[in-house]
Design a protein around this motif. Structure first.
Motif, mmCIF file in Angstrom:
data_model
loop_
_atom_site.group_PDB
_atom_site.id
_atom_site.type_symbol
_atom_site.label_atom_id
_atom_site.label_comp_id
_atom_site.label_asym_id
_atom_site.label_seq_id
_atom_site.Cartn_x
_atom_site.Cartn_y
_atom_site.Cartn_z
ATOM 1 N N GLU A 201 20.778 56.566 31.389
ATOM 2 C CA GLU A 201 21.639 55.418 31.658
ATOM 3 C C GLU A 201 21.441 54.289 30.653
ATOM 4 O O GLU A 201 22.286 53.401 30.561
ATOM 5 N N THR A 202 20.348 54.266 29.935
ATOM 6 C CA THR A 202 20.100 53.198 28.968
ATOM 7 C C THR A 202 19.638 53.817 27.644
ATOM 8 O O THR A 202 18.943 54.840 27.642
ATOM 9 N N PRO A 203 19.968 53.230 26.511
ATOM 10 C CA PRO A 203 20.788 52.021 26.369
ATOM 11 C C PRO A 203 22.273 52.252 26.551
ATOM 12 O O PRO A 203 23.065 51.324 26.432
ATOM 13 N N MET A 204 22.692 53.470 26.810
ATOM 14 C CA MET A 204 24.113 53.758 27.045
ATOM 15 C C MET A 204 24.207 54.825 28.119
ATOM 16 O O MET A 204 23.290 55.629 28.329
ATOM 17 N N PRO A 249 47.479 54.204 21.199
ATOM 18 C CA PRO A 249 46.424 53.352 20.670
ATOM 19 C C PRO A 249 46.094 52.175 21.578
ATOM 20 O O PRO A 249 44.960 51.760 21.656
ATOM 21 N N GLN A 250 47.081 51.629 22.274
ATOM 22 C CA GLN A 250 46.830 50.459 23.087
ATOM 23 C C GLN A 250 46.118 50.786 24.384
ATOM 24 O O GLN A 250 45.766 49.879 25.133
ATOM 25 N N SER A 251 45.879 52.046 24.711
ATOM 26 C CA SER A 251 45.281 52.405 25.995
ATOM 27 C C SER A 251 43.942 53.120 25.832
ATOM 28 O O SER A 251 43.525 53.842 26.708
ATOM 29 N N ARG A 252 43.261 52.905 24.688
ATOM 30 C CA ARG A 252 41.993 53.606 24.474
ATOM 31 C C ARG A 252 40.946 53.229 25.517
ATOM 32 O O ARG A 252 40.134 54.044 25.907
ATOM 33 N N SER A 253 40.977 51.975 25.951
ATOM 34 C CA SER A 253 39.908 51.513 26.832
ATOM 35 C C SER A 253 39.957 52.178 28.199
ATOM 36 O O SER A 253 38.934 52.255 28.876
ATOM 37 N N SER A 254 41.099 52.640 28.618
ATOM 38 C CA SER A 254 41.207 53.205 29.961
ATOM 39 C C SER A 254 41.653 54.658 29.945
ATOM 40 O O SER A 254 41.914 55.221 30.994
ATOM 41 N N HIS A 255 41.764 55.245 28.763
ATOM 42 C CA HIS A 255 42.260 56.612 28.686
ATOM 43 C C HIS A 255 41.195 57.576 29.179
ATOM 44 O O HIS A 255 40.012 57.421 28.880
ATOM 45 N N ARG A 256 41.606 58.580 29.934
ATOM 46 C CA ARG A 256 40.686 59.583 30.476
ATOM 47 C C ARG A 256 40.902 60.900 29.754
ATOM 48 O O ARG A 256 42.042 61.297 29.486
ATOM 49 N N VAL A 257 39.810 61.568 29.466
ATOM 50 C CA VAL A 257 39.864 62.824 28.737
ATOM 51 C C VAL A 257 39.048 63.857 29.499
ATOM 52 O O VAL A 257 38.201 63.534 30.336
ATOM 53 N N ALA A 258 39.319 65.116 29.195
ATOM 54 C CA ALA A 258 38.580 66.222 29.800
ATOM 55 C C ALA A 258 37.346 66.519 28.958
ATOM 56 O O ALA A 258 37.368 66.432 27.720
ATOM 57 N N ARG A 259 36.254 66.870 29.640
ATOM 58 C CA ARG A 259 34.990 67.137 28.965
ATOM 59 C C ARG A 259 34.380 68.425 29.491
ATOM 60 O O ARG A 259 34.644 68.861 30.614
ATOM 61 N N VAL A 260 33.485 68.992 28.665
ATOM 62 C CA VAL A 260 32.576 70.038 29.079
ATOM 63 C C VAL A 260 31.189 69.630 28.605
ATOM 64 O O VAL A 260 31.008 69.176 27.472
ATOM 65 N N ALA A 261 30.200 69.715 29.508
ATOM 66 C CA ALA A 261 28.816 69.381 29.184
ATOM 67 C C ALA A 261 27.927 70.566 29.533
ATOM 68 O O ALA A 261 28.299 71.422 30.346
ATOM 69 N N ARG A 262 26.756 70.607 28.924
ATOM 70 C CA ARG A 262 25.824 71.703 29.202
ATOM 71 C C ARG A 262 24.394 71.167 29.245
ATOM 72 O O ARG A 262 24.064 70.156 28.603
ATOM 73 N N VAL A 263 23.559 71.853 30.015
ATOM 74 C CA VAL A 263 22.113 71.595 30.042
ATOM 75 C C VAL A 263 21.415 72.948 30.092
ATOM 76 O O VAL A 263 21.989 73.947 30.547
ATOM 77 N N CYS A 264 20.188 72.970 29.632
ATOM 78 C CA CYS A 264 19.409 74.197 29.645
ATOM 79 C C CYS A 264 18.658 74.316 30.971
ATOM 80 O O CYS A 264 18.086 73.336 31.473
ATOM 81 N N LYS A 265 18.645 75.521 31.530
ATOM 82 C CA LYS A 265 17.961 75.731 32.798
ATOM 83 C C LYS A 265 16.455 75.500 32.671
ATOM 84 O O LYS A 265 15.798 75.022 33.607
ATOM 85 N N GLY A 266 15.881 75.806 31.497
ATOM 86 C CA GLY A 266 14.452 75.640 31.296
ATOM 87 C C GLY A 266 14.035 74.256 30.865
ATOM 88 O O GLY A 266 12.867 74.037 30.521
ATOM 89 N N ASP A 267 14.948 73.289 30.876
ATOM 90 C CA ASP A 267 14.641 71.925 30.451
ATOM 91 C C ASP A 267 13.630 71.299 31.425
ATOM 92 O O ASP A 267 13.823 71.336 32.659
ATOM 93 N N GLY A 352 29.627 47.768 15.870
ATOM 94 C CA GLY A 352 30.618 46.871 15.268
ATOM 95 C C GLY A 352 32.000 47.041 15.857
ATOM 96 O O GLY A 352 32.688 46.070 16.207
ATOM 97 N N SER A 353 32.443 48.285 15.996
ATOM 98 C CA SER A 353 33.774 48.557 16.555
ATOM 99 C C SER A 353 33.742 48.842 18.047
ATOM 100 O O SER A 353 34.794 48.970 18.672
ATOM 101 N N ARG A 354 32.538 48.976 18.598
ATOM 102 C CA ARG A 354 32.360 49.246 20.023
ATOM 103 C C ARG A 354 33.115 50.510 20.453
ATOM 104 O O ARG A 354 33.815 50.533 21.450
ATOM 105 N N ARG A 355 32.972 51.503 19.670
ATOM 106 C CA ARG A 355 33.551 52.804 20.009
ATOM 107 C C ARG A 355 32.749 53.887 19.309
ATOM 108 O O ARG A 355 31.915 53.616 18.459
#
Length: 833
Positions: A201-204, A249-267, A352-355
């Motif tokens: 959760e931190t710093p982002m 371009p004017q809706s970048r701050s609230s635009h929602r996108v689809a994601r896929v994430a992964r983690v290792c079972k042995g982590d 600088g650009s906060r993105r």
């Protein structure tokens, strides 16, 4: 770029998506085909939302988690009545506390079972929202009873029944993803494990307002040449701010996108940095090559046990900016492409650009986010706690990959208008000829199931079935290969459907046109049968890829449809019915065996239910044939013979001149008699109207008066206002003739007080004076005082005849003007409304 391309792509969708008629045909009645089994729950109808399903093939049980209950059903027949149930409801005290926090006491403040998995060989593990105070329990699978003690569920189950959630139990560890508390951020966690982990959760924040839809374990360690680890993949939608993420371009701050994430079972997390945090978390953009399709609704995985063949199917719907439109897209993703993206360049957050932008610096070794392999063990890295601090710092600041995961073949498999898919599942089916096809079942927001097969050219929808009589969203789908069944979970209950219903196809062409990998035409029995149960599978006729070959030598051609005759008058319209057996079939009409008829030309309208001939003319007479044309095959469905008759009969032969001269006076006499009769009726009507007018003129000036009577009713008192007579104000009042109110019961106006103790009967009013000094009657005929300073207009009637129209403002001004010159009595004969 997307800002310039989206109008073009939207036009492409409107023009190309879903070939064929857009109107949905009504489904066949499955009950009459004995194909649908429905389970009607008990508990007096209190339980709802049967959205959590767990199939256990070994014991042939279907486990259902609902609102306030769990059920164990027979997987063979869910409606056989031999089911077990557990009541697991939130206590009245918990519901009251939930309601005091501002939650809905009709929908939210219950125990919604959101998680149900096999814990070990003897117990199940279930978690519920429990009126926004989640609880979990280990349930004895055999006895199917709740334990005496429960576990805290805040770290394992969402508090909100509407929040996106996914969870798995892997080797005793609980892997879940959701928003666990009201003010917390979404999180991927591992609990009930010696090494509990969560996202950073931190710093982002690694996750940004994520809504999870699916998770799956992929056995990447099987037959791995480098000793790779098994991985858990999560699919979700979140807000994004990286460059190029938004369609506008004017809706970048609230635009929602689809994601896929992964983690290792042995982590195991880091030793000093990222303690109790994932060290293998990486996420990437999931695109479907249409910028408006950004909301991920459902995902299913196939061949997850063999990583080399693992692939995913995902359902997307339009973004919330386009909520007025309704459409869905389906894309396929291969695991190999995901692995290549996670091995590619990273993104980093630019202050600088906060993105987010592409990271161009150096990448430390071992590669950040990778699992522990044999080569890393040889270097001394036996677990994630042995990784260098430089690697863990890089993981902490670079969880996002630069390249997106693109769909197989670079485009969606299906674009569907006017449909919102909510869930999907699938299974591979091997045909008798050898090829294997993916068979998908898609649930819609209005209670339909679409069955589709994935082909080289895209997706072919085999059939559409309405499984719920009342429109409701399909919340879950589970396939049982042993029972050859599909289980559908929704708000009102659970439905069981067969994976195939081949017997509904009555001819060889119907069988192969369906292109169902489960169905094939048996030349021996001349029937469409299920391939898995056929005695001689190699003799079955199938054509899944083309859907139009193999029946050329079939003896099952069927008798031709009977010729039907139609006869209409010239100028009339006539409909020739012809119902197409398939949504994919095109209606073809031939006139006299050769001329094809097109819609809108020559007075013809071609629709899904037949041919409409408008303003029929003699040239429309002839033979009409209705054909179903699909995949190059043409089948005759109906034949008609249409004859158009003249609008008026042909003139009769001329009679002799003497007969015509003799008939003419008779006709004239008939006309004269009719005119005389009408004239007499008009005279009688005029006399009646004159008499009524004179009678009403004679009654003018009669006094207006109310008669007050008492009426009683259970629970209160009522006052009856009986209208005796009346007229518009301003007219002179003459005569003292008073009419009784006994004969006017139907004109009573009852004023009923509100609930409460009945008021004591008021004393009888004094008899009103006959007239005031100005000639105004004691009681205004149309005004009744209300609350002391306002007035309500009461419409009176004179012996059932409505009074003439009167202006309320004019009537009020006249009353007030007359009261200036009149000393009104203290107790006027009025009643308070």
């Amino acid at each position: 770029m997307w800002g310039r391309l989206w109008p073009l792509l939207l036009s492409f969708l409107a023009a190309t998506a879903v070939p064929g008629p857009s109107l949905r045909r009504p489904s066949r009645e499955l009950d009459t085909l004995n194909l649908k089994r429905q389970w009607e729950p008990g508990l007096g109808g209190k339980a709802q939302n049967y959205s959590t399903l767990l199939l256990e093939e070994a014991s042939a049980r279907l486990l259902v988690g609902a609102r306030g209950a769990l059920y164990s059903l027979s997987a063979n027949d869910i409606g056989d009545g031999a089911h077990k149930e557990i009541h697991w409801e939130a206590s009245p005290e918990m519901r009251s506390k939930c309601h005091q926090k501002g939650k809905n006491n009709q929908t939210e403040c219950f125990n919604h079972v959101r998680f149900l998995q096999r814990l070990n060989s003897t117990h199940l593990y279930a978690c519920g929202t429990h009126a926004f105070q989640p609880l979990c329990a280990a349930i004895d699978a055999e006895a199917f009873t709740l334990p005496t003690s429960f576990e805290e569920g805040k770290e394992k189950c969402p508090y909100d029944p509407a929040r996106g959630f996914t969870g798995l139990i892997i080797d005793g560890g609980l892997y879940t993803a959701t928003r666990y508390e009201f003010r917390s951020t979404p999180d991927i966690r591992r609990s009930r494990h010696p090494h509990s982990l969560r996202t950073e959760e931190t710093p982002m924040h690694w996750l940004n307002d994520a809504e999870f839809v699916f998770s799956v374990l992929v056995r990447e360690s099987k037959a791995s040449a480098v000793g790779d680890d098994d991985k858990v993949y999560y699919f979700f939608t979140e807000r994004a701010t990286e460059e190029g993420s938004g369609s506008f371009p004017q809706s970048r701050s609230s635009h929602r996108v689809a994601r896929v994430a992964r983690v290792c079972k042995g982590d195991l997390g880091g030793k000093k940095i990222l303690q109790k945090k994932w060290t293998s978390f990486l996420k990437a953009r999931l695109i479907c090559h249409i910028p408006l399709y950004e909301t991920l609704r459902g995902v299913c995985s196939l061949d997850a046990d063999t990583s080399s063949r693992t692939h995913f199917y995902a359902v997307f719907t339009l973004s919330t900016q386009w909520s007025t439109l309704e459409a869905s897209a389906i894309c396929r993703y291969d695991l190999a492409e995901m692995q290549a993206v996670f091995a590619g360049p990273y993104m980093e957050y630019q202050d600088g650009s906060r993105r987010w932008g592409r990271y161009e610096g150096g990448v430390p070794e071992p590669r950040p986010g990778s699992c522990i392999t044999d080569s890393l063990r040889n270097q001394g890295y036996n677990s994630s706690q042995d990784l260098p601090s430089l690697v863990l710092d890089f993981v902490k600041l670079h969880p996002l990959m630069a390249r997106p995961v693109v769909p197989t073949r670079g485009r969606p498999l299906l674009l569907k208008r006017n449909v919102r898919y909510t869930h999907l599942t699938g299974t591979p089916v091997t045909t008798p000829a050898g090829p294997t096809y993916d068979l998908l079942f898609l649930g819609t927001a209005d209670g339909w199931i679409h069955k589709a097969v994935v082909l080289g050219s895209g997706m072919h929808i085999i059939e559409e079935t309405q499984v719920f009589r009342e429109a409701q969203s399909v919340e879950n789908l589970v396939i049982s290969l042993l029972q050859h069944s599909l289980y559908v979970g929704a708000s009102s209950g659970v439905i069981q459907l067969p994976l195939s219903s081949c017997l509904r196809y009555r001819s060889c062409y119907d069988c192969i046109l369906a292109r169902d990998p489960y169905c094939g035409w048996d030349t021996g029995t001349q029937a469409c049968v299920t391939a898995t149960t056929a005695a001689n599978r190699t003799a079955l006729i199938q054509d899944i890829e083309r859907g139009n070959q193999g029946c050329e030598n079939s003896r099952d051609t069927g008798p031709p449809p009977p010729l039907k005759t139609r006869s209409v008058l010239r100028g009339d319209d006539v409909l020739l019915p012809c119902d197409q057996p398939s949504n994919l079939a095109r209606a073809l009409w031939l006139f006299n065996g050769s001329l094809g008829l097109s819609d809108g030309q020559g007075g013809y309208r071609v629709g899904v239910d037949g041919l409409l001939v408008t303003d029929a003319q003699p040239e429309h007479s002839g033979n009409y044939g209705c054909y179903a044309e699909e995949n190059g095959l043409r089948t005759l469905l109906a034949s008609y013979s249409l004859s158009v008759r003249p609008a008026t009969p042909a003139p009769a032969p001329q009679a002799p001149a003497t007969a015509g001269a003799q008939l003419a006076p008779d006709v004239r006499l008939l006309y004269v008699l009719a005119i005389a009769a009408l004239g007499g009726l008009c005279l009688i009507l005029a006399s009646s109207l004159l008499y009524v007018a004179c009678l009403r003129e004679g009654r003018r000036g009669r006094r207006r008066k109310y008669s007050l009577g008492r009426a009683s009713r259970a629970g209160g008192s009522a006052v009856q206002l009986q209208t005796v007579s009346g007229q518009c104000p301003g007219e002179e009042d003459e005569g003292d003739d008073e009419e009784g109110a006994e004969g006017l019961e139907g004109s009573c106006l009852q004023i009923i007080p509100g609930e409460g103790a009945p008021a004591p009967p008021p004393p009888p009013p004094p008899p009103p004076p006959a007239e005031l000094t100005n000639g105004l009657v004691a009681l205004p005929s149309r005004l009744r005082r209300m609350n002391g300073n306002s007035y309500v207009l009461l419409r009176q009637s004179n012996n059932g005849v409505p009074a003439g129209p009167c202006s309320f403002a004019e009537e009020l001004s006249r009353i007030l003007e007359k009261r200036k010159h009149t000393q009104l009595v203290e107790q006027l004969d009025e009643s308070s409304v």
